[in-house]
Design an enzyme around this catalytic site. Structure first.
Site, PDB file in Angstrom:
ATOM      1  N   ASP A 113      13.714  35.399  65.880  1.00 22.90           N
ATOM      2  CA  ASP A 113      12.773  36.847  66.405  1.00 22.90           C
ATOM      3  C   ASP A 113      13.665  36.953  67.778  1.00 22.90           C
ATOM      4  O   ASP A 113      13.501  36.227  68.691  1.00 22.90           O
ATOM      5  CB  ASP A 113      11.839  35.738  66.766  1.00 22.90           C
ATOM      6  CG  ASP A 113      10.880  35.757  65.451  1.00 22.90           C
ATOM      7  OD1 ASP A 113      11.102  36.058  64.273  1.00 22.90           O
ATOM      8  OD2 ASP A 113       9.912  34.769  65.575  1.00 22.90           O
TER       9      ASP A 113
HETATM   10  N1  URA Z   1      10.550  30.456  62.797  1.00 24.71           N
HETATM   11  C1  URA Z   1      10.008  31.734  63.839  1.00 24.71           C
HETATM   12  O1  URA Z   1       9.077  31.484  64.182  1.00 24.71           O
HETATM   13  N2  URA Z   1      10.751  32.455  64.562  1.00 24.71           N
HETATM   14  C2  URA Z   1      12.221  32.429  64.239  1.00 24.71           C
HETATM   15  O2  URA Z   1      12.833  33.237  65.156  1.00 24.71           O
HETATM   16  C3  URA Z   1      12.829  31.233  63.849  1.00 24.71           C
HETATM   17  C4  URA Z   1      11.961  30.854  62.929  1.00 24.71           C
END
Ligand code: URA
Length: 239
Positions: A104
């Site tokens: 993310d």
């Molecule tokens: N889990 C998440 O919530 N975000 C990420 O970027 C990777 C794993």
């Protein structure tokens, strides 16, 4: 070498996007071994076929592999209407590269960047998913019960999550620092898993992918993977 779609080979050689390369093919600008190829689908052997665009031979893309320690706010997709910095912008290479899977925008930490789509498909395929470790800072105190639930799997919209390794690194009444290792890569998985046990993630960092760690790699920095590391990744996803 396996046959690949012609537009994909052209795009990987840096000619243009796949869509634009399809147009070039349909316009008759592309020859394979001297013959115009102007219909799709068309498949080629990128290493052995002689491919030209408007009479110029394309340079076969050499495979490159990097490990980036992604900062916050940087995105893992290659096109962003909002014009934010992309993870691929932080890696110095002339090749057309992309991220293996996603973090993310708010998540920091390790992401592999490459132009090897065959290896990428395997690394992101649910059958082979490599172990990935995250350090999570969450609001509130995680209970032993909640940690057990996360280990065994919790229900998300996609179904029950696979077993996870969960280690409580530190906790007090205000916050918890937890290490979570998953062999699964659902969208925003760690954040959503933690929410099912009532914890909101304040910060999330990926610290390990398979054997690759962030040791010596500052935030925003990248390095080339060694040949041994690439061989090891290939071994991890062998049929
Ligand atoms: N889990 C998440 O919530 N975000 C990420 O970027 C990777 C794993």
């Amino acid at each position: 070498m396996a046959e690949q779609r012609l537009q994909k080979v052209l795009a990987a050689a840096g000619i243009d996007s796949r869509r634009k390369c399809e147009e070039l093919i349909l316009d008759g600008a592309v020859r394979v071994n001297g013959k115009v190829v102007d219909t799709l689908p068309a498949f080629v052997d990128a290493e052995n076929d002689v491919i030209t665009v408007n009479g110029r031979r394309i340079r076969a893309a050499r495979k490159v592999y990097f490990l980036l320690n992604k900062p916050k706010g940087v995105i893992c997709t290659n096109s962003d209407p909002q014009g934010r910095t992309r993870a691929v912008d932080l890696v110095r290479t002339d090749e057309r590269v992309f991220c293996v899977g996603r973090l993310d925008a708010d998540t920091t930490g390790l992401i592999i960047i490459t132009n090897d789509s065959e290896l990428t498909n395997k690394l992101t395929h649910p059958r082979y998913e490599l172990a990935k470790t995250y350090v999570v800072r969450a609001d509130g105190q995680i209970s032993g019960d909640a940690a057990e639930k996360l280990k065994k799997g919790v229900w998300l919209a996609e179904g029950k999550t696979r077993g996870a390794a969960v280690k409580i690194l530190r906790r007090n009444h205000k916050e918890s620092l937890i290490e979570v290792t998953l062999r699964q890569g659902l969208n925003r998985q760690v954040r959503r898993m933690l929410l099912t046990v009532g914890l909101r993630v304040r910060s999330l960092k990926r610290t390990q992918i398979g054997n690759l760690t962030s040791k010596g790699l500052g935030v925003g920095k990248f390095r080339k993977l060694t040949e041994a590391e690439v061989r090891s990744l290939r071994r991890d996803v062998r049929d």
